[in-house]
Motif scaffolding. Structure first.
Motif, PDB file in Angstrom:
ATOM      1  N   PHE A  67       0.884  -1.163   0.000  1.00  0.00           N
ATOM      2  CA  PHE A  67       0.000   0.000   0.000  1.00  0.00           C
ATOM      3  C   PHE A  67       0.922   1.212   0.000  1.00  0.00           C
ATOM      4  O   PHE A  67       1.642   1.448   0.974  1.00  0.00           O
ATOM      5  CB  PHE A  67      -0.899   0.018   1.233  1.00  0.00           C
ATOM      6  N   VAL A  68       0.918   1.948  -1.087  1.00  0.00           N
ATOM      7  CA  VAL A  68       1.733   3.159  -1.197  1.00  0.00           C
ATOM      8  C   VAL A  68       0.783   4.307  -1.520  1.00  0.00           C
ATOM      9  O   VAL A  68       0.012   4.243  -2.478  1.00  0.00           O
ATOM     10  CB  VAL A  68       2.819   3.029  -2.289  1.00  0.00           C
ATOM     11  N   LEU A  69       0.826   5.336  -0.692  1.00  0.00           N
ATOM     12  CA  LEU A  69      -0.008   6.521  -0.862  1.00  0.00           C
ATOM     13  C   LEU A  69       0.918   7.726  -0.969  1.00  0.00           C
ATOM     14  O   LEU A  69       1.806   7.895  -0.134  1.00  0.00           O
ATOM     15  CB  LEU A  69      -0.952   6.675   0.338  1.00  0.00           C
ATOM     16  N   GLU A  70       0.701   8.545  -2.000  1.00  0.00           N
ATOM     17  CA  GLU A  70       1.488   9.770  -2.172  1.00  0.00           C
ATOM     18  C   GLU A  70       0.537  10.923  -2.464  1.00  0.00           C
ATOM     19  O   GLU A  70      -0.476  10.733  -3.147  1.00  0.00           O
ATOM     20  CB  GLU A  70       2.482   9.603  -3.326  1.00  0.00           C
ATOM     21  N   TRP A  71       0.846  12.107  -1.933  1.00  0.00           N
ATOM     22  CA  TRP A  71      -0.020  13.256  -2.142  1.00  0.00           C
ATOM     23  C   TRP A  71       0.778  14.546  -2.070  1.00  0.00           C
ATOM     24  O   TRP A  71       1.913  14.586  -1.609  1.00  0.00           O
ATOM     25  CB  TRP A  71      -1.142  13.276  -1.110  1.00  0.00           C
ATOM     26  N   ARG A  72       0.142  15.615  -2.526  1.00  0.00           N
ATOM     27  CA  ARG A  72       0.655  16.981  -2.394  1.00  0.00           C
ATOM     28  C   ARG A  72      -0.282  17.693  -1.425  1.00  0.00           C
ATOM     29  O   ARG A  72      -1.500  17.589  -1.534  1.00  0.00           O
ATOM     30  CB  ARG A  72       0.666  17.698  -3.740  1.00  0.00           C
ATOM     31  N   PHE A  73       0.296  18.430  -0.489  1.00  0.00           N
ATOM     32  CA  PHE A  73      -0.518  19.111   0.509  1.00  0.00           C
ATOM     33  C   PHE A  73      -1.424  20.176  -0.091  1.00  0.00           C
ATOM     34  O   PHE A  73      -2.433  20.523   0.505  1.00  0.00           O
ATOM     35  CB  PHE A  73       0.363  19.688   1.621  1.00  0.00           C
ATOM     36  N   LYS A  74      -1.103  20.676  -1.289  1.00  0.00           N
ATOM     37  CA  LYS A  74      -1.997  21.645  -1.925  1.00  0.00           C
ATOM     38  C   LYS A  74      -3.341  20.996  -2.274  1.00  0.00           C
ATOM     39  O   LYS A  74      -4.309  21.700  -2.537  1.00  0.00           O
ATOM     40  CB  LYS A  74      -1.353  22.287  -3.147  1.00  0.00           C
ATOM     41  N   ASN A  75      -3.424  19.670  -2.233  1.00  0.00           N
ATOM     42  CA  ASN A  75      -4.680  18.960  -2.486  1.00  0.00           C
ATOM     43  C   ASN A  75      -5.438  18.623  -1.205  1.00  0.00           C
ATOM     44  O   ASN A  75      -6.439  17.912  -1.246  1.00  0.00           O
ATOM     45  CB  ASN A  75      -4.414  17.685  -3.285  1.00  0.00           C
ATOM     46  N   LEU A  76      -4.968  19.125  -0.061  1.00  0.00           N
ATOM     47  CA  LEU A  76      -5.670  18.957   1.210  1.00  0.00           C
ATOM     48  C   LEU A  76      -6.568  20.182   1.404  1.00  0.00           C
ATOM     49  O   LEU A  76      -6.090  21.283   1.662  1.00  0.00           O
ATOM     50  CB  LEU A  76      -4.686  18.815   2.374  1.00  0.00           C
TER      51      LEU A  76
END
Length: 181
Positions: A67-76
């Motif tokens: 399970f690998v999750l990646e995100w950009r905080f600008k999408n929070l």
């Protein structure tokens, strides 16, 4: 003859194992990843609007393999553009990223638990949390939550106007829904 039988059995076992391994195509419209925060006099929730998730496991037992999750905080999104902009300033990077990588799972008396590496603000920490998983037809649902202290990621306590403070303890909740592929 024995050697041929051994090779045939080995190949059959490998095929069965491969048949049970599956990936999960995450449906972002049915899934949600949220962060609950408390501040002086109020609380708010941020919802991760976009992210990348790669999930695989055993389709029959629902035991996770990856399970690998990646995100950009600008999408929070906290439903407050000013607060969202201040969050990116606090992170000291308009393109700040985060990630989670699953390491292992186990079962305790109270249910399933997982452990992985969470990286925020360039700092990686091991986190563990309870979760549930269910399957209906080809659809799998994974739910869980974890408490974090953002100070553990070398981030300062958020203060505004000398009286307002955002509690460093954040509650992260996730509801991942996907189709077995």
């Amino acid at each position: 003859m024995k050697k041929t039988l051994f090779i045939t059995c080995g190949a059959a076992i490998a095929l069965i194992a491969a048949a049970q391994a599956a990936s999960l195509e995450v449906d972002k419209g049915r899934s949600r990843i949220q962060v609950d925060a408390k501040a002086t006099g109020h609380s708010f929730t941020g919802t991760l609007k976009d992210y990348s998730a790669t999930v695989s496991g055993d389709a029959s037992t629902l035991k996770p393999q990856s399970f690998v999750l990646e995100w950009r905080f600008k999408n929070l999104d906290t439903n407050d553009k000013k607060r969202d902009a201040e969050m990116l300033h606090w992170l000291q990077n308009q393109e700040a990223k985060g990630s989670f990588k699953f390491d292992k799972s186990w079962t305790e008396k109270d249910g399933l638990h997982a452990m992985g590496t969470l990286t925020i603000h360039g700092v990686s920490k091991t986190v563990s949390f309870p979760y549930t998983v269910g399957k209906e037809g080809d659809w799998v649902t994974i739910d869980g939550d974890v408490w974090l202290d953002y100070q553990n990621f070398k981030l300062p306590v958020i203060r505004a106007m000398a009286v307002m403070t955002v509690d460093p303890k954040l509650h992260v909740r996730f509801h991942i829904v996907g189709k077995v592929k």
